[in-house]
Design a protein around this motif. Structure first.
Motif, PDB file in Angstrom:
ATOM      1  N   THR A 151       0.824  -1.219   0.000  1.00  0.00           N
ATOM      2  CA  THR A 151       0.000   0.000   0.000  1.00  0.00           C
ATOM      3  C   THR A 151       0.858   1.269   0.000  1.00  0.00           C
ATOM      4  O   THR A 151       2.050   1.226   0.314  1.00  0.00           O
ATOM      5  N   ASP A 152       0.187   2.381  -0.333  1.00  0.00           N
ATOM      6  CA  ASP A 152       0.810   3.718  -0.292  1.00  0.00           C
ATOM      7  C   ASP A 152       2.115   3.798  -1.068  1.00  0.00           C
ATOM      8  O   ASP A 152       3.032   4.538  -0.682  1.00  0.00           O
ATOM      9  N   ALA A 153       2.207   3.057  -2.149  1.00  0.00           N
ATOM     10  CA  ALA A 153       3.443   3.044  -2.929  1.00  0.00           C
ATOM     11  C   ALA A 153       3.317   3.967  -4.139  1.00  0.00           C
ATOM     12  O   ALA A 153       2.289   3.972  -4.811  1.00  0.00           O
ATOM     13  N   TYR A 154       4.335   4.745  -4.386  1.00  0.00           N
ATOM     14  CA  TYR A 154       4.425   5.529  -5.620  1.00  0.00           C
ATOM     15  C   TYR A 154       5.869   5.944  -5.828  1.00  0.00           C
ATOM     16  O   TYR A 154       6.651   6.018  -4.864  1.00  0.00           O
ATOM     17  N   ASP A 155       6.224   6.180  -7.070  1.00  0.00           N
ATOM     18  CA  ASP A 155       7.588   6.598  -7.429  1.00  0.00           C
ATOM     19  C   ASP A 155       8.654   5.716  -6.780  1.00  0.00           C
ATOM     20  O   ASP A 155       9.723   6.197  -6.402  1.00  0.00           O
ATOM     21  N   GLY A 156       8.345   4.439  -6.645  1.00  0.00           N
ATOM     22  CA  GLY A 156       9.315   3.481  -6.121  1.00  0.00           C
ATOM     23  C   GLY A 156       9.572   3.627  -4.627  1.00  0.00           C
ATOM     24  O   GLY A 156      10.435   2.940  -4.083  1.00  0.00           O
ATOM     25  N   ARG A 157       8.793   4.502  -3.957  1.00  0.00           N
ATOM     26  CA  ARG A 157       9.063   4.737  -2.527  1.00  0.00           C
ATOM     27  C   ARG A 157       8.645   3.572  -1.651  1.00  0.00           C
ATOM     28  O   ARG A 157       8.919   3.562  -0.467  1.00  0.00           O
ATOM     29  N   GLY A 158       7.950   2.595  -2.243  1.00  0.00           N
ATOM     30  CA  GLY A 158       7.588   1.408  -1.466  1.00  0.00           C
ATOM     31  C   GLY A 158       8.360   0.193  -1.952  1.00  0.00           C
ATOM     32  O   GLY A 158       7.997  -0.932  -1.636  1.00  0.00           O
ATOM     33  N   ASN A 159       9.393   0.404  -2.759  1.00  0.00           N
ATOM     34  CA  ASN A 159      10.143  -0.721  -3.354  1.00  0.00           C
ATOM     35  C   ASN A 159      11.553  -0.826  -2.786  1.00  0.00           C
ATOM     36  O   ASN A 159      12.205   0.190  -2.562  1.00  0.00           O
ATOM     37  N   PHE A 160      12.015  -2.068  -2.629  1.00  0.00           N
ATOM     38  CA  PHE A 160      13.395  -2.281  -2.217  1.00  0.00           C
ATOM     39  C   PHE A 160      13.946  -3.484  -2.977  1.00  0.00           C
ATOM     40  O   PHE A 160      13.339  -4.554  -2.976  1.00  0.00           O
ATOM     41  N   VAL A 161      15.083  -3.290  -3.631  1.00  0.00           N
ATOM     42  CA  VAL A 161      15.703  -4.387  -4.369  1.00  0.00           C
ATOM     43  C   VAL A 161      16.536  -5.198  -3.373  1.00  0.00           C
ATOM     44  O   VAL A 161      17.516  -4.690  -2.818  1.00  0.00           O
ATOM     45  N   VAL A 162      16.126  -6.447  -3.127  1.00  0.00           N
ATOM     46  CA  VAL A 162      16.878  -7.299  -2.200  1.00  0.00           C
ATOM     47  C   VAL A 162      17.948  -8.020  -3.029  1.00  0.00           C
ATOM     48  O   VAL A 162      17.662  -8.968  -3.754  1.00  0.00           O
ATOM     49  N   GLU A 163      19.171  -7.527  -2.923  1.00  0.00           N
ATOM     50  CA  GLU A 163      20.225  -8.031  -3.803  1.00  0.00           C
ATOM     51  C   GLU A 163      20.831  -9.345  -3.316  1.00  0.00           C
ATOM     52  O   GLU A 163      21.365 -10.118  -4.112  1.00  0.00           O
ATOM     53  N   PRO A 261      12.785 -10.613 -22.682  1.00  0.00           N
ATOM     54  CA  PRO A 261      13.621 -10.985 -23.837  1.00  0.00           C
ATOM     55  C   PRO A 261      12.924 -11.998 -24.752  1.00  0.00           C
ATOM     56  O   PRO A 261      13.145 -12.009 -25.959  1.00  0.00           O
ATOM     57  N   SER A 262      12.048 -12.822 -24.186  1.00  0.00           N
ATOM     58  CA  SER A 262      11.312 -13.807 -25.003  1.00  0.00           C
ATOM     59  C   SER A 262      10.285 -13.126 -25.905  1.00  0.00           C
ATOM     60  O   SER A 262       9.708 -13.758 -26.781  1.00  0.00           O
ATOM     61  N   GLY A 263      10.023 -11.853 -25.653  1.00  0.00           N
ATOM     62  CA  GLY A 263       8.986 -11.138 -26.398  1.00  0.00           C
ATOM     63  C   GLY A 263       7.688 -11.085 -25.613  1.00  0.00           C
ATOM     64  O   GLY A 263       6.785 -10.316 -25.933  1.00  0.00           O
ATOM     65  N   ASP A 264       7.588 -11.908 -24.560  1.00  0.00           N
ATOM     66  CA  ASP A 264       6.365 -11.891 -23.741  1.00  0.00           C
ATOM     67  C   ASP A 264       6.205 -10.539 -23.058  1.00  0.00           C
ATOM     68  O   ASP A 264       7.198  -9.907 -22.688  1.00  0.00           O
ATOM     69  N   LEU A 265       4.976 -10.152 -22.853  1.00  0.00           N
ATOM     70  CA  LEU A 265       4.692  -8.936 -22.081  1.00  0.00           C
ATOM     71  C   LEU A 265       4.079  -9.335 -20.748  1.00  0.00           C
ATOM     72  O   LEU A 265       3.202 -10.197 -20.696  1.00  0.00           O
ATOM     73  N   LEU A 266       4.557  -8.725 -19.674  1.00  0.00           N
ATOM     74  CA  LEU A 266       4.008  -8.986 -18.339  1.00  0.00           C
ATOM     75  C   LEU A 266       3.457  -7.685 -17.777  1.00  0.00           C
ATOM     76  O   LEU A 266       4.100  -6.633 -17.910  1.00  0.00           O
ATOM     77  N   LEU A 267       2.282  -7.748 -17.151  1.00  0.00           N
ATOM     78  CA  LEU A 267       1.745  -6.554 -16.496  1.00  0.00           C
ATOM     79  C   LEU A 267       2.594  -6.249 -15.279  1.00  0.00           C
ATOM     80  O   LEU A 267       2.911  -7.152 -14.507  1.00  0.00           O
ATOM     81  N   ASN A 268       2.986  -4.990 -15.097  1.00  0.00           N
ATOM     82  CA  ASN A 268       3.626  -4.588 -13.854  1.00  0.00           C
ATOM     83  C   ASN A 268       2.538  -4.099 -12.905  1.00  0.00           C
ATOM     84  O   ASN A 268       2.200  -4.748 -11.941  1.00  0.00           O
ATOM     85  N   GLU A 269       1.929  -2.982 -13.232  1.00  0.00           N
ATOM     86  CA  GLU A 269       0.829  -2.480 -12.399  1.00  0.00           C
ATOM     87  C   GLU A 269      -0.028  -1.536 -13.224  1.00  0.00           C
ATOM     88  O   GLU A 269       0.375  -1.106 -14.314  1.00  0.00           O
ATOM     89  N   ILE A 270      -1.201  -1.228 -12.685  1.00  0.00           N
ATOM     90  CA  ILE A 270      -2.125  -0.314 -13.364  1.00  0.00           C
ATOM     91  C   ILE A 270      -2.510   0.786 -12.394  1.00  0.00           C
ATOM     92  O   ILE A 270      -2.725   0.536 -11.203  1.00  0.00           O
ATOM     93  N   ALA A 271      -2.583   2.011 -12.920  1.00  0.00           N
ATOM     94  CA  ALA A 271      -3.051   3.145 -12.120  1.00  0.00           C
ATOM     95  C   ALA A 271      -4.456   3.500 -12.615  1.00  0.00           C
ATOM     96  O   ALA A 271      -4.664   3.635 -13.816  1.00  0.00           O
ATOM     97  N   PRO A 272      -5.429   3.659 -11.701  1.00  0.00           N
ATOM     98  CA  PRO A 272      -6.812   3.948 -12.118  1.00  0.00           C
ATOM     99  C   PRO A 272      -7.069   5.447 -12.249  1.00  0.00           C
ATOM    100  O   PRO A 272      -8.000   5.982 -11.661  1.00  0.00           O
ATOM    101  N   ARG A 273      -6.231   6.119 -13.032  1.00  0.00           N
ATOM    102  CA  ARG A 273      -6.215   7.604 -13.090  1.00  0.00           C
ATOM    103  C   ARG A 273      -5.238   8.020 -14.181  1.00  0.00           C
ATOM    104  O   ARG A 273      -4.519   7.165 -14.711  1.00  0.00           O
TER     105      ARG A 273
END
Ligand code: ATP
Ligand code: MG
Ligand code: MG
Length: 387
Positions: A151-163, A261-273
Motif C-alpha cells: 500500500t501507499d506506494a508511488y515513485d518506487g518509494r515502497g520498493n526495495f531491491v533485495v540483492e 527478452p522472449s517477447g512476452d509482455l508482463l503486467l507490472n501495475e495499473i493506475a486507475p487515473r
C-alpha cells in the motif's frame, strides 16, 4: 458545455491538469486536499474542501457538492467512497468504482486479480515482515528480488531491491512496518505503457503504446510511440485493454508492462487515473489523457480518433523535471526547453525539493531522431538544435 461538478480526491499535479482540462469544457471542479495544493492554485471558481482524501467527513463533504467524484491518486479511502455510493443519500457517482480503487491500491490484491483473470504478470508472493520469511523468498526466487509495500506506494518509494541475503535487514528497515509482498525479478528488455480509457458503458479505447525509462524507480523519460515493432505495440495494446476491461467504472487507466527478452509482455501495475506515461498526450494527441478522463467520468463523447497522434507521423518525448540537488536548479532545464522549438513546459506549482516531480517537458516533432536531439540540448548534453 455541461453543468456537472466534478469532485476530485487529491490536488497534486494530476488533479491540476484534470482541472485545466475540465475548465476548458466549463465543467466545474472541487478539490479535496491541503490548502494551496497544485490543483487548487489554478481553480478559484469554487470553495474547495480542505483536508485529507482519507478523511470520511471531508469525503462526505466533497460528495455532497459533486455530481461525479473521481481520483487523481489511488491512496484514498475507497471504503468510505463505497459506503457513500451504497448509502443512496449521496447523489454523486464515483468513477472509477470504489471497488476498482480498493483492488488497485493494494498492489498485492491487484496482482492476484490479474492472475485470477489469466493476465500475464510477474510472479508475486505475500510475505511476512520477518528475516526468515524474506530468506525463504530468496531460496524460491533467487537474488535479486523486489520487495514491495502493498500500500501507499508511488515513485518506487515502497520498493526495495533485495540483492542478497545480506540486504534483508536493510530491506525490512527501509520498508519498516508496511504490509509487504515480494516479486520475482523481471529481467525485462524494456518497459512499455498504454493509457486506456474506459467509458461509462464499459467500452475501452487506448492511446498509442509508449516506452518508459525509469531512473531510481521514478519515471524519467517516455518515448511515444515506443521504439518497437508494430506487432509489439499491438500486443501491448491488447494486453492493456484486456486488463482494463476487468475493472469497473469509467475513467482513464495507466497500464505499465515489462517486455521480456522472449517477447512476452508482463503486467507490472495499473493506475486507475491519469498517469505520468500519458503526459505526452497533452501536446501530441488529439485529446489529452486529462480531457479523456474528464469526458469519460462525465459520460461525454469520445469520438473515433480522439486518442490518435494529432498528425500522422508525430513523435514525442516526455522528460520529467525532478527537483535538483540545489533548490530550483531544475529550472535551468526548463529554460533550455523554452528556447527549443517544439518543446512545451508544464510546471506544477510545487515548492522545490530534491527528486520531487516538479514538472515535465513534452517534445513534439516529426521524427524521433529530432526529438532526441532536442532532448539532448534540454538535458544539457547536446548542442542547440537548428530548425
Ligand atoms: P509508480 O510511481 O509507477 O506507481 P511504484 O512505486 O508503484 O511506481 P512499481 O511500478 O512497482 O513502483 O516499480 C517501479 C519500477 O521498478 C518499475 O517501473 C520497474 O522499473 C522496476 N520494477 C518494479 N518491479 C520490478 C520487478 N519485479 N523486477 C524488476 N524491476 C521491477
Ligand atoms: Mg504504482
Ligand atoms: Mg509503476
Amino acid at each position: 458545455m455541461d453543468s456537472k461538478t466534478v469532485g476530485i480526491l487529491g490536488g497534486g499535479q494530476l488533479g491540476r491538469m484534470m482541472v485545466e482540462a475540465a475548465h476548458r469544457l466549463n465543467i466545474k471542479t472541487i478539490v479535496l486536499d491541503a490548502d494551496n495544493s497544485p490543483a487548487k492554485q489554478i481553480n478559484a471558481l469554487d470553495e474547495h474542501v480542505s483536508g485529507k482524501f482519507t478523511d470520511p467527513e471531508k469525503i462526505a463533504e466533497l460528495a455532497s457538492r459533486s455530481d461525479v467524484m473521481t481520483i487523481e491518486i489511488e491512496h484514498v479511502n475507497a471504503q468510505v467512497l463505497e459506503e457513500l455510493e451504497n448509502s443512496g443519500s449521496n447523489k454523486a457517482s464515483v468513477q472509477p468504482k470504489p471497488k476498482t480503487i480498493a483492488l488497485i491500491k493494494d498492489k498485492y490484491l491487484q496482482k492476484q486479480h490479474y492472475i485470477s483473470h489469466g493476465l500475464a504478470t510477474s510472479h508475486a508472493k505475500d510475505v511476512a515482515s520477518t528475516p526468515e520469511a524474506l530468506k525463504q523468498i530468496g531460496y524460491e526466487y533467487g537474488y535479486p528480488y523486489m520487495l514491495k509495500s502493498r500500500t501507499d506506494a508511488y515513485d518506487g518509494r515502497g520498493n526495495f531491491v533485495v540483492e542478497s541475503e545480506g540486504h534483508i535487514e536493510e530491506a525490512l528497515k527501509f520498508l519498516n512496518d508496511r504490509p509487504l509482498y515480494a516479486e520475482k525479478w523481471a529481467r525485462f528488455e524494456r518497459e512499455l505503457a498504454v493509457m486506456v480509457v474506459r467509458s461509462l458503458d464499459g467500452s475501452v479505447h487506448s492511446y498509442p503504446t509508449v516506452e518508459t525509462v525509469h531512473k531510481d524507480n521514478i519515471c524519467h523519460i517516455v518515448y511515444a510511440p515506443a521504439r518497437v515493432a508494430d506487432s509489439v505495440r499491438r500486443q501491448a495494446k491488447i494486453l492493456a485493454e484486456n486488463a482494463v476491461k476487468t475493472f469497473e467504472g469509467a475513467g482513464i487507466f495507466g497500464v505499465e508492462m515489462f517486455q521480456m527478452p522472449s517477447g512476452d509482455l508482463l503486467l507490472n501495475e495499473i493506475a486507475p487515473r491519469p498517469h505520468n506515461s500519458g503526459h505526452y498526450t497533452q501536446d501530441a494527441c488529439v485529446t489529452s489523457q486529462f480531457e479523456a478522463h474528464i469526458r469519460a467520468v462525465c459520460g461525454l463523447p469520445l469520438p473515433d480518433g480522439f486518442s490518435n497522434f494529432s498528425t500522422p507521423g508525430t513523435n514525442s518525448i516526455m522528460l520529467n523535471i525532478l527537483g535538483g540537488a540545489e533548490p530550483n536548479s531544475e529550472l535551468e532545464t526548463c529554460r533550455r526547453a523554452l528556447e527549443t522549438p517544439g518543446a512545451i513546459v508544464h510546471l506544477y506549482g510545487k515548492s522545490t525539493r530534491e527528486k520531487r516531480k516538479m514538472g515535465h517537458i513534452n517534445i513534439v516533432s516529426g521524427s524521433m531522431v529530432e526529438c532526441e536531439k532536442k532532448l539532448a540540448f534540454i538535458m544539457g548534453t547536446g548542442p542547440k538544435p537548428q530548425e
